[in-house]
Design a protein around this motif. Structure first.
Motif, PDB file in Angstrom:
ATOM      1  N   GLN A 176       3.512   3.427 -36.267  1.00 36.61           N
ATOM      2  CA  GLN A 176       3.564   2.123 -36.927  1.00 36.61           C
ATOM      3  C   GLN A 176       4.925   1.483 -36.722  1.00 36.61           C
ATOM      4  O   GLN A 176       5.920   2.172 -36.573  1.00 36.61           O
ATOM      5  N   GLN A 177       4.938   0.166 -36.727  1.00 40.21           N
ATOM      6  CA  GLN A 177       6.174  -0.603 -36.780  1.00 40.21           C
ATOM      7  C   GLN A 177       5.930  -1.730 -37.761  1.00 40.21           C
ATOM      8  O   GLN A 177       4.941  -2.457 -37.650  1.00 40.21           O
ATOM      9  N   MET A 224      -2.379  11.076 -45.962  1.00 37.02           N
ATOM     10  CA  MET A 224      -1.271  11.985 -46.048  1.00 37.02           C
ATOM     11  C   MET A 224       0.012  11.169 -46.230  1.00 37.02           C
ATOM     12  O   MET A 224       0.412  10.415 -45.349  1.00 37.02           O
ATOM     13  N   LEU A 225       0.638  11.301 -47.372  1.00 40.01           N
ATOM     14  CA  LEU A 225       1.830  10.526 -47.690  1.00 40.01           C
ATOM     15  C   LEU A 225       3.057  11.427 -47.737  1.00 40.01           C
ATOM     16  O   LEU A 225       2.992  12.552 -48.215  1.00 40.01           O
ATOM     17  N   GLU A 226       4.153  10.909 -47.232  1.00 39.12           N
ATOM     18  CA  GLU A 226       5.442  11.609 -47.250  1.00 39.12           C
ATOM     19  C   GLU A 226       6.500  10.652 -47.789  1.00 39.12           C
ATOM     20  O   GLU A 226       6.467   9.463 -47.510  1.00 39.12           O
ATOM     21  N   ARG A 227       7.427  11.175 -48.550  1.00 36.50           N
ATOM     22  CA  ARG A 227       8.548  10.371 -49.042  1.00 36.50           C
ATOM     23  C   ARG A 227       9.776  10.682 -48.187  1.00 36.50           C
ATOM     24  O   ARG A 227      10.057  11.838 -47.888  1.00 36.50           O
ATOM     25  N   ASP A 229       2.850   6.555 -44.800  1.00 36.98           N
ATOM     26  CA  ASP A 229       1.443   6.933 -44.631  1.00 36.98           C
ATOM     27  C   ASP A 229       1.267   7.489 -43.226  1.00 36.98           C
ATOM     28  O   ASP A 229       1.171   6.737 -42.261  1.00 36.98           O
ATOM     29  N   LEU A 230       1.218   8.806 -43.091  1.00 38.20           N
ATOM     30  CA  LEU A 230       1.123   9.446 -41.779  1.00 38.20           C
ATOM     31  C   LEU A 230      -0.280   9.389 -41.199  1.00 38.20           C
ATOM     32  O   LEU A 230      -0.473   9.613 -40.008  1.00 38.20           O
ATOM     33  N   THR A 262       4.323   9.393 -35.354  1.00 37.50           N
ATOM     34  CA  THR A 262       3.723  10.579 -35.942  1.00 37.50           C
ATOM     35  C   THR A 262       2.501  11.037 -35.164  1.00 37.50           C
ATOM     36  O   THR A 262       1.814  10.223 -34.544  1.00 37.50           O
ATOM     37  N   ASP A 263       2.262  12.336 -35.214  1.00 33.34           N
ATOM     38  CA  ASP A 263       1.028  12.892 -34.660  1.00 33.34           C
ATOM     39  C   ASP A 263       0.120  13.362 -35.795  1.00 33.34           C
ATOM     40  O   ASP A 263      -0.860  14.051 -35.578  1.00 33.34           O
ATOM     41  N   GLY A 264       0.459  13.003 -37.036  1.00 31.53           N
ATOM     42  CA  GLY A 264      -0.303  13.399 -38.199  1.00 31.53           C
ATOM     43  C   GLY A 264       0.310  14.578 -38.928  1.00 31.53           C
ATOM     44  O   GLY A 264       0.086  14.754 -40.116  1.00 31.53           O
ATOM     45  N   ASP A 265       1.070  15.400 -38.225  1.00 31.00           N
ATOM     46  CA  ASP A 265       1.740  16.553 -38.848  1.00 31.00           C
ATOM     47  C   ASP A 265       3.252  16.342 -38.891  1.00 31.00           C
ATOM     48  O   ASP A 265       3.855  16.337 -39.942  1.00 31.00           O
ATOM     49  N   SER A 266       3.858  16.180 -37.735  1.00 29.00           N
ATOM     50  CA  SER A 266       5.290  15.913 -37.679  1.00 29.00           C
ATOM     51  C   SER A 266       5.502  14.409 -37.540  1.00 29.00           C
ATOM     52  O   SER A 266       4.610  13.683 -37.122  1.00 29.00           O
TER      53      SER A 266
END
Length: 60
Positions: A27-28, A1-4, A21-22, A46-50
């Motif tokens: 991640q750090q 699941m990718l977000e910009r 990449d959710l 992230t929790d995968g959604d938010s």
């Protein structure tokens, strides 16, 4: 699941876009600014959604 996500470099202030990449969880990591080449620290929670992204200077 990718977000910009668009953000401003904490050094030079230029607007930059990152692909997040959710699916990998919290991640750090460090990436250099594509404009001024200084190292930025990315903290992605992230929790995968938010999700929440914080970008700061390496020396902060």
């Amino acid at each position: 699941m990718l977000e910009r996500e668009d953000f401003h470099c904490p050094y030079c202030g230029e607007r930059i876009s990152a692909l997040l990449d959710l699916s990998a969880g919290d991640q750090q990591y460090i990436e250099d600014c594509s404009v001024c080449c200084r190292p930025m620290v990315f903290q992605l929670h992230t929790d995968g959604d938010s999700w929440d992204l914080q970008v700061q200077r390496e020396d902060d």
